[in-house]
Design a protein around this motif. Structure first.
Motif, PDB file in Angstrom:
ATOM      1  N   THR A  56      23.915  37.409  40.887  1.00 53.18           N
ATOM      2  CA  THR A  56      24.630  36.363  41.434  1.00 53.18           C
ATOM      3  C   THR A  56      23.768  35.943  42.548  1.00 53.18           C
ATOM      4  O   THR A  56      23.562  34.526  43.046  1.00 53.18           O
ATOM      5  CB  THR A  56      25.931  37.046  41.962  1.00 53.18           C
ATOM      6  OG1 THR A  56      26.855  37.453  40.734  1.00 53.18           O
ATOM      7  CG2 THR A  56      26.794  35.718  42.544  1.00 53.18           C
ATOM      8  N   ALA A  57      23.001  36.752  43.355  1.00 53.93           N
ATOM      9  CA  ALA A  57      22.319  36.209  44.509  1.00 53.93           C
ATOM     10  C   ALA A  57      21.420  35.199  44.133  1.00 53.93           C
ATOM     11  O   ALA A  57      20.853  34.453  45.002  1.00 53.93           O
ATOM     12  CB  ALA A  57      21.737  37.531  45.149  1.00 53.93           C
ATOM     13  N   ALA A  58      20.842  35.427  42.702  1.00 57.86           N
ATOM     14  CA  ALA A  58      19.948  34.342  42.243  1.00 57.86           C
ATOM     15  C   ALA A  58      20.231  33.375  41.716  1.00 57.86           C
ATOM     16  O   ALA A  58      20.047  32.236  42.052  1.00 57.86           O
ATOM     17  CB  ALA A  58      18.903  35.170  41.303  1.00 57.86           C
ATOM     18  N   SER A  59      21.545  33.233  41.184  1.00 57.61           N
ATOM     19  CA  SER A  59      22.248  32.176  40.623  1.00 57.61           C
ATOM     20  C   SER A  59      22.740  31.127  41.411  1.00 57.61           C
ATOM     21  O   SER A  59      22.680  30.062  41.141  1.00 57.61           O
ATOM     22  CB  SER A  59      23.349  32.826  39.530  1.00 57.61           C
ATOM     23  OG  SER A  59      22.982  33.566  38.652  1.00 57.61           O
ATOM     24  N   ILE A  60      23.304  31.865  42.595  1.00 57.57           N
ATOM     25  CA  ILE A  60      24.100  30.860  43.410  1.00 57.57           C
ATOM     26  C   ILE A  60      22.932  29.676  44.143  1.00 57.57           C
ATOM     27  O   ILE A  60      23.169  28.549  44.026  1.00 57.57           O
ATOM     28  CB  ILE A  60      24.656  31.342  44.652  1.00 57.57           C
ATOM     29  CG1 ILE A  60      26.001  32.180  44.280  1.00 57.57           C
ATOM     30  CG2 ILE A  60      25.170  30.575  45.760  1.00 57.57           C
ATOM     31  CD1 ILE A  60      26.901  33.023  45.044  1.00 57.57           C
ATOM     32  N   PRO A  61      21.653  30.159  44.717  1.00 56.75           N
ATOM     33  CA  PRO A  61      20.588  29.235  45.246  1.00 56.75           C
ATOM     34  C   PRO A  61      20.179  28.162  44.095  1.00 56.75           C
ATOM     35  O   PRO A  61      19.891  27.209  44.278  1.00 56.75           O
ATOM     36  CB  PRO A  61      19.779  30.176  45.944  1.00 56.75           C
ATOM     37  CG  PRO A  61      19.794  31.494  45.386  1.00 56.75           C
ATOM     38  CD  PRO A  61      21.275  31.521  45.052  1.00 56.75           C
ATOM     39  N   ASN A 249      28.223  29.105  28.493  1.00 60.84           N
ATOM     40  CA  ASN A 249      27.718  29.805  29.571  1.00 60.84           C
ATOM     41  C   ASN A 249      28.539  30.887  30.324  1.00 60.84           C
ATOM     42  O   ASN A 249      28.198  32.037  30.820  1.00 60.84           O
ATOM     43  CB  ASN A 249      26.753  29.412  30.475  1.00 60.84           C
ATOM     44  CG  ASN A 249      25.257  28.993  29.832  1.00 60.84           C
ATOM     45  OD1 ASN A 249      24.473  29.714  29.678  1.00 60.84           O
ATOM     46  ND2 ASN A 249      25.324  27.888  29.361  1.00 60.84           N
ATOM     47  N   LEU A 250      29.720  30.399  30.517  1.00 63.05           N
ATOM     48  CA  LEU A 250      30.832  31.034  31.162  1.00 63.05           C
ATOM     49  C   LEU A 250      31.259  32.412  30.462  1.00 63.05           C
ATOM     50  O   LEU A 250      31.368  33.398  31.029  1.00 63.05           O
ATOM     51  CB  LEU A 250      32.128  30.325  31.548  1.00 63.05           C
ATOM     52  CG  LEU A 250      33.283  30.922  32.214  1.00 63.05           C
ATOM     53  CD1 LEU A 250      33.101  31.696  33.470  1.00 63.05           C
ATOM     54  CD2 LEU A 250      34.450  30.315  31.957  1.00 63.05           C
ATOM     55  N   VAL A 251      31.168  32.345  29.262  1.00 62.34           N
ATOM     56  CA  VAL A 251      31.726  33.381  28.384  1.00 62.34           C
ATOM     57  C   VAL A 251      30.622  34.018  27.741  1.00 62.34           C
ATOM     58  O   VAL A 251      30.973  35.069  26.929  1.00 62.34           O
ATOM     59  CB  VAL A 251      32.873  32.977  27.212  1.00 62.34           C
ATOM     60  CG1 VAL A 251      34.091  32.183  28.053  1.00 62.34           C
ATOM     61  CG2 VAL A 251      32.183  31.907  26.320  1.00 62.34           C
ATOM     62  N   GLY A 254      27.516  36.155  31.369  1.00 62.31           N
ATOM     63  CA  GLY A 254      27.745  37.316  32.123  1.00 62.31           C
ATOM     64  C   GLY A 254      27.772  38.622  31.239  1.00 62.31           C
ATOM     65  O   GLY A 254      27.193  39.775  31.655  1.00 62.31           O
ATOM     66  N   PRO A 255      28.928  38.568  30.198  1.00 58.21           N
ATOM     67  CA  PRO A 255      28.947  39.626  29.332  1.00 58.21           C
ATOM     68  C   PRO A 255      27.684  40.102  28.576  1.00 58.21           C
ATOM     69  O   PRO A 255      27.392  41.473  28.575  1.00 58.21           O
ATOM     70  CB  PRO A 255      30.025  39.210  28.190  1.00 58.21           C
ATOM     71  CG  PRO A 255      30.671  37.967  28.996  1.00 58.21           C
ATOM     72  CD  PRO A 255      29.667  37.312  29.750  1.00 58.21           C
ATOM     73  N   ILE A 256      26.905  39.399  28.420  1.00 58.56           N
ATOM     74  CA  ILE A 256      25.614  39.939  27.553  1.00 58.56           C
ATOM     75  C   ILE A 256      24.587  40.543  28.537  1.00 58.56           C
ATOM     76  O   ILE A 256      24.036  41.548  28.339  1.00 58.56           O
ATOM     77  CB  ILE A 256      24.826  38.791  26.598  1.00 58.56           C
ATOM     78  CG1 ILE A 256      23.998  39.354  25.654  1.00 58.56           C
ATOM     79  CG2 ILE A 256      24.256  37.625  27.608  1.00 58.56           C
ATOM     80  CD1 ILE A 256      24.476  40.131  24.758  1.00 58.56           C
ATOM     81  N   LEU A 373      28.648  28.064  36.069  1.00 58.94           N
ATOM     82  CA  LEU A 373      29.843  29.028  36.123  1.00 58.94           C
ATOM     83  C   LEU A 373      29.239  30.448  35.752  1.00 58.94           C
ATOM     84  O   LEU A 373      29.846  31.289  35.805  1.00 58.94           O
ATOM     85  CB  LEU A 373      30.860  28.740  35.111  1.00 58.94           C
ATOM     86  CG  LEU A 373      31.816  27.727  35.434  1.00 58.94           C
ATOM     87  CD1 LEU A 373      32.856  27.538  34.298  1.00 58.94           C
ATOM     88  CD2 LEU A 373      32.263  27.889  36.729  1.00 58.94           C
ATOM     89  N   VAL A 374      27.707  30.560  35.784  1.00 54.76           N
ATOM     90  CA  VAL A 374      26.980  31.812  35.413  1.00 54.76           C
ATOM     91  C   VAL A 374      27.262  32.966  36.543  1.00 54.76           C
ATOM     92  O   VAL A 374      27.622  33.758  36.371  1.00 54.76           O
ATOM     93  CB  VAL A 374      25.404  31.352  35.382  1.00 54.76           C
ATOM     94  CG1 VAL A 374      24.812  32.761  35.393  1.00 54.76           C
ATOM     95  CG2 VAL A 374      25.312  31.167  34.029  1.00 54.76           C
ATOM     96  N   PRO A 375      27.277  32.404  38.031  1.00 58.37           N
ATOM     97  CA  PRO A 375      27.498  33.340  38.796  1.00 58.37           C
ATOM     98  C   PRO A 375      28.949  33.783  38.621  1.00 58.37           C
ATOM     99  O   PRO A 375      29.194  35.130  39.076  1.00 58.37           O
ATOM    100  CB  PRO A 375      27.370  32.640  40.358  1.00 58.37           C
ATOM    101  CG  PRO A 375      26.601  31.401  39.903  1.00 58.37           C
ATOM    102  CD  PRO A 375      26.851  31.291  38.496  1.00 58.37           C
ATOM    103  N   VAL A 376      30.041  32.992  38.527  1.00 56.15           N
ATOM    104  CA  VAL A 376      31.234  33.331  38.222  1.00 56.15           C
ATOM    105  C   VAL A 376      31.302  34.288  36.907  1.00 56.15           C
ATOM    106  O   VAL A 376      32.071  35.439  37.110  1.00 56.15           O
ATOM    107  CB  VAL A 376      32.161  32.199  37.988  1.00 56.15           C
ATOM    108  CG1 VAL A 376      33.766  32.589  37.599  1.00 56.15           C
ATOM    109  CG2 VAL A 376      32.243  31.183  39.220  1.00 56.15           C
TER     110      VAL A 376
END
Length: 431
Positions: A56-61, A249-251, A254-256, A373-376
């Motif tokens: 998430t730290a990489a995804s947000i910026p 990408n939301l679903v 993250g899961p993978i 929505l990847v960080p989410v």
């Protein structure tokens, strides 16, 4: 000349070869870095939540700066942006490696987060420039073939990156591992130095002089971003592509990405199995890329994209049910094939129908929506797994079911069914 022979004529283009090898080397570095960072965090902390926080730290910026990166790609030299991005990656990895060497591999959460944040910012400028530079290297008639080979070269990293990462893991020294990846980025920069960009040509390219003449001349980066968003929304199929990327990408991501290392760890398998799974999706993507290239980017067959998306969802849902590494390898390979069969035609389509002077912003918006929505997704997936709200098997199954259902619905949308009727796309197809 047979079509297959024409496809391979592009290998006589020295300039294309420079971009191709730059893509290969940098992609190797990206893949190996991502795997090593994930395994480094999960093996040192044993926490899925720590892994999710790092990603998430990489995804947000990356998300915050992505639209700025697209505006920069349309206003600056894309080659310069790519070179600067690669050098910054190398520099920050060297600093991180030196810190690990001095601390004998001890885990420092702050430094890992800083590394992830810097990579996220760099990616925000790298990917819009990378996604929009190809029309300045080859003409529009060669875009399907060129995209096929470029995307295949990047997917080759899905094979070689894990192999490189697995080999580096035998070193038992994370400092030296990350230092080795920095060398790949430096080598990629050296190849890129010799790339020569051509001017777009109205006789060979859909990005005509008329488009350039009508290009907006924004007074600020913000206005440039706004103009790019307005342009994208004005083309309905582009808007649908953006929305679909956001939701899928939301679903999926993250899961993978959270699920795979946790699954491997829970089964008691070594890190090399995790690397093998990543390699399997890369092998599948290479096969899918070659299939797409042989079929000229699926021109005339875009209705098949929904079928490939359903197969991808089924694969995601089945990953939680595997009992042997070979089952996971087979499923990951199938997902790799479908990913390539979807991504390459869509990328070529966007590069063909979008005005060249706005291509960087459209590509950045696509990346923004893909990553939005990847960080989410990372946060939710890591929280669900760490808190045991549902089992990992159930999470993967539900997300796979949603992915497949989305593609079935997409098939009934008229804009999607008629996307190949766009005038620019038909003009290139008939030329």
């Amino acid at each position: 000349m047979p079509k297959q022979g024409k496809n391979f004529m592009i290998w006589r283009d020295l300039n294309f070869l420079r971009l191709f090898f730059t893509s290969i080397i940098s992609s190797f570095g990206d893949s190996a870095y991502f795997i090593l960072l994930g395994w480094f965090v999960i093996s040192i902390t044993g926490s899925a939540l720590a892994l999710g926080t790092t990603l998430t730290a990489a995804s947000i910026p990356r998300l915050i700066f992505m639209l700025v990166g697209g505006a920069a790609a349309d206003r600056m030299s894309r080659k310069t942006i790519l070179m600067a991005s690669l050098l910054v990656r190398a520099a920050v990895l060297i600093l991180f490696a030196l810190m690990l060497l001095r601390s004998h591999g001890a885990f420092h959460a702050i430094s890992a987060y800083v590394l992830a944040v810097v990579f996220g910012i760099v990616d925000a400028f790298y990917w819009p420039a990378s996604g929009s530079i190809l029309p300045m290297v080859v003409d529009s008639k060669n875009l399907p073939v060129a995209n096929g080979f470029i995307q295949t070269s990047q997917q080759l990293s899905g094979v070689m990156g894990p192999i490189i990462a697995s080999g580096l893991l035998f070193m038992k020294n994370y400092g030296l591992m990350f230092m080795s990846i920095a060398v790949l980025y430096i080598a990629s920069t050296l190849v890129l130095m010799f790339l020569r960009l051509r001017e777009t040509d109205a006789d060979t390219n859909s990005y005509s002089a008329a488009n350039s003449a009508s290009a907006d001349s924004p007074t600020s980066a913000w206005q440039s971003i706004v103009n790019g968003i307005r342009y994208t929304i004005s083309i309905r199929i582009l808007a649908w592509i953006m929305i679909s990327s956001l939701l899928i990408n939301l679903v999926f991501m993250g899961p993978i990405n959270i699920g795979l290392p946790v699954l491997v760890k829970s089964m008691g398998w070594p890190g090399t199995v995790y690397g093998t799974f990543e390699a399997a999706i890369g092998v599948g993507a290479i096969a899918g890329g070659l299939m797409t290239t042989a079929m000229n980017g699926l021109r005339g067959h875009f209705r098949w994209l929904a079928l490939f998306g359903v197969v991808m969802g089924i694969g995601l849902g089945l990953m939680g049910w595997i009992r042997t590494p070979w089952q996971g390898i087979a499923i990951m390979a199938c997902m790799g094939i479908t990913l390539a069969l979807i991504n390459i035609p869509v990328m070529t389509y966007i590069q063909t129908i979008v005005d060249y002077d706005k291509l960087g912003r459209v590509m950045s918006l696509l990346s923004f929506m893909s990553l939005g929505l990847v960080p989410v997704s990372y946060a939710i997936s890591s929280l669900i797994v760490s808190q045991h709200w549902v089992s990992l098997k159930t999470l993967l199954f539900i997300c796979g079911l949603i992915t497949g259902a989305f593609w079935i619905v997409f098939e009934f949308i008229p804009t999607f069914r008629h996307m190949e009727e766009h005038p620019d796309w038909k003009n290139v197809q008939s030329s």
